[in-house]
Write a protein that holds these residues in place. Sequence first.
Motif, short mmCIF file in Angstrom:
data_model
loop_
_atom_site.label_atom_id
_atom_site.label_comp_id
_atom_site.label_asym_id
_atom_site.label_seq_id
_atom_site.Cartn_x
_atom_site.Cartn_y
_atom_site.Cartn_z
N LEU A 23 0.91 -1.07 -0.07
CA LEU A 23 -0.12 0.20 0.01
C LEU A 23 0.91 1.15 -0.11
N VAL A 40 -1.71 -1.31 -3.79
CA VAL A 40 -2.79 -0.49 -3.61
C VAL A 40 -2.55 0.92 -3.79
N ASN A 82 -3.38 4.99 -3.52
CA ASN A 82 -4.25 6.02 -2.98
C ASN A 82 -3.86 7.38 -2.99
N SER A 131 -5.06 -2.17 -7.16
CA SER A 131 -6.55 -1.41 -6.64
C SER A 131 -6.08 0.11 -6.24
N SER A 162 -7.75 2.90 -3.38
CA SER A 162 -8.47 3.61 -2.22
C SER A 162 -8.48 5.01 -2.28
N THR A 189 -8.11 -3.53 2.60
CA THR A 189 -7.01 -4.17 1.75
C THR A 189 -6.63 -5.47 2.55
N GLN A 192 -9.46 -7.93 1.26
CA GLN A 192 -9.31 -8.13 -0.36
C GLN A 192 -8.15 -9.10 -0.52
N SER A 193 -7.22 -8.69 0.21
CA SER A 193 -5.78 -9.69 0.15
C SER A 193 -5.39 -10.33 1.05
N LEU A 236 -0.92 -7.53 4.10
CA LEU A 236 -0.38 -6.49 3.68
C LEU A 236 0.94 -6.41 4.34
#
Length: 274
Positions: free
Chosen positions: A22, A46, A48, A72, A74, A91, A94-95, A98
């Motif tokens: 992320l 991810v 953002n 993805s 966010s 997150t 979904q995964s 992290l």
Amino acid sequence: MNIPIKTQTSASSRVLAGKVALVTGSTSGIGLGIARALAASGADIVLNGLGVAGEIGRTREQIATEFGVKASYSPADMTRSTSIAEMIAATLAQSGRLDILVNNAGIQHVAPLDQFPVEKWDQILAINLSSAFHTTRLVLPAMRLNGFGRIINIASAHGLIGSPFKAAYVAAKHGIIGLTKVTALETAEEGITCNAVCPGYVYTPLVEAQIDGQAKAHGISRDQVVRDVLLAQQPNKRFATVEELGALAVFLSTDAAASITGAALPVDGGWTAH
């Protein structure tokens, strides 16, 4: 000034395959460069940050297609702890994991201390510092469960030195380095590392706009702006690139960097060596 993006995508470079990363503030600039580098090394990403929805969608699709990873997005608001919590929870749902957290989201405002807008102080501290506290506290349980984690805080040369008229930014970046050290100490025996990266000036579209603006405002050439204004304090007289920062983030995310934790790593062309 155009700096080409070169990214390695060979199988041998996919050292982060199976990891989930992320990156906050990653729809442009430094954050996007780091996200691309992590994706090129095999990590699912991810994103953002702010931006036009269509452009963000195209960026996400490009990363997924170019690097063969899941990507993805966010829209979490980094000024709101509840929004950050929702992003982390989504997150993990979904995964299921992290592994790599890059705290990159940040803004700037320049003004004399006695004229600094209080609302700007609050906003900068929230986005540049408090958001990293919230993401970190929320990802640690999952990292501890997996026995692995890499937290990379994008600080600044201004986390190591001060400059006039940047009270909130300098305070927040110094705070990020303190948070980095505490996180590293609390996780030192758990397979988790936390480090701060401290860039000087990095070439991004925002800096490109500054070059043109300063040249017009002062009636000097672009080269003079770069050398005598923006890079006045950087001995190497060149911008760092987002690719350099991406490569460092990848290294810090690998097993090769397992013993590097609690460090503030300058990427500033020698600025803080003065």
